[in-house]
Scaffold this active site. Sequence first.
Site, PDB file in Angstrom:
ATOM      1  N   VAL A 155       0.833  -1.202   0.000  1.00  0.00           N
ATOM      2  CA  VAL A 155       0.000   0.000   0.000  1.00  0.00           C
ATOM      3  C   VAL A 155       0.869   1.254   0.000  1.00  0.00           C
ATOM      4  O   VAL A 155       0.640   2.185  -0.777  1.00  0.00           O
ATOM      5  CB  VAL A 155      -0.956   0.002   1.210  1.00  0.00           C
ATOM      6  CG1 VAL A 155      -1.658   1.352   1.343  1.00  0.00           C
ATOM      7  CG2 VAL A 155      -1.987  -1.108   1.068  1.00  0.00           C
ATOM      8  N   TYR A 156       1.874   1.273   0.862  1.00  0.00           N
ATOM      9  CA  TYR A 156       2.753   2.443   0.951  1.00  0.00           C
ATOM     10  C   TYR A 156       3.429   2.710  -0.391  1.00  0.00           C
ATOM     11  O   TYR A 156       3.450   3.849  -0.881  1.00  0.00           O
ATOM     12  CB  TYR A 156       3.798   2.193   2.039  1.00  0.00           C
ATOM     13  CG  TYR A 156       4.720   3.355   2.300  1.00  0.00           C
ATOM     14  CD1 TYR A 156       4.217   4.591   2.702  1.00  0.00           C
ATOM     15  CD2 TYR A 156       6.102   3.225   2.150  1.00  0.00           C
ATOM     16  CE1 TYR A 156       5.061   5.658   2.952  1.00  0.00           C
ATOM     17  CE2 TYR A 156       6.958   4.291   2.405  1.00  0.00           C
ATOM     18  CZ  TYR A 156       6.434   5.501   2.800  1.00  0.00           C
ATOM     19  OH  TYR A 156       7.268   6.561   3.046  1.00  0.00           O
ATOM     20  N   GLY A 157       3.965   1.666  -1.008  1.00  0.00           N
ATOM     21  CA  GLY A 157       4.608   1.828  -2.306  1.00  0.00           C
ATOM     22  C   GLY A 157       3.632   2.258  -3.386  1.00  0.00           C
ATOM     23  O   GLY A 157       3.960   3.088  -4.237  1.00  0.00           O
ATOM     24  N   LYS A 160       2.719   5.977  -3.106  1.00  0.00           N
ATOM     25  CA  LYS A 160       3.853   6.823  -3.458  1.00  0.00           C
ATOM     26  C   LYS A 160       4.142   6.777  -4.961  1.00  0.00           C
ATOM     27  O   LYS A 160       4.547   7.779  -5.562  1.00  0.00           O
ATOM     28  CB  LYS A 160       5.094   6.405  -2.670  1.00  0.00           C
ATOM     29  CG  LYS A 160       5.007   6.694  -1.184  1.00  0.00           C
ATOM     30  CD  LYS A 160       4.995   8.186  -0.892  1.00  0.00           C
ATOM     31  CE  LYS A 160       5.106   8.491   0.585  1.00  0.00           C
ATOM     32  NZ  LYS A 160       5.153   9.944   0.867  1.00  0.00           N
TER      33      LYS A 160
END
Length: 253
Positions: A155-157, A160
């Site tokens: 999710v973080y990647g 971003k």
Amino acid sequence: MGTLEGKVALITGAGQGIGQGIAFALAKEGVAIAVAGRTESKLDTTVAAIREFGGTAIPVRCDVSDGDDITAAVDKTVTELGGIDILVNNANDSRPGPLLKVKDDDFKRAFASGPLATLRLMQACHPHMKARGGGSVINLVTSAAVRWDASNYGVYGAIKEGMRVLTRAAAGEWGADGIRVNNVAPHALTPALEWWMDKNPEEAAEFVAGIPLGRVGEPEADIGRAVVFLVGEDARYLTGATIPLDGGQSRWG
């Protein structure tokens, strides 16, 4: 010093960590800083520190996942500081974790404070930058998106990487307006990273060993000073790029 005298910057998530380091570095070059974030006490601390060394700064209460807050933050910056030349999209509410544990609300929160907030802030700042003859946007992304093993960073990647695409699009569309848009992918000693390193000393040592320069970056000296270069005249021909500020740890294609 003072290479950016007369400029105005709106920096989200500037109450601590990387955002604060960028605020300090820009303020020392003469930039008036709108210190934006959710926690007023942290904003006040950053503002007080900037004023103490002779800089100009105001606190701007803003939850970047709220469109009305973004509008109000931009309006306050323009009203009190006279315009906007620099936008730094640093604030984000996303945490690492395995995909099977991600809830819809987690993803929506991450998206709202990531790509959606980035888009809204760039849209809101664009007319003010254009009116002043141009400007510079810095979006903070992550090398986690190009890890050989993206486990726990899905999710973080993803959010971003969404910001990176917006950066490329804005760079292409707004170059004619004199607005440059770039990404920074940093490693720096934030409160969250410090906490993790204290709790996981063996993993932290392995993490640092994988950095060719042998250390985690400093928010002001390593990230903030690089941002000073990126928003200044020496980088006037650079736009649409992703700059890894991670001591050589990541390999971008």
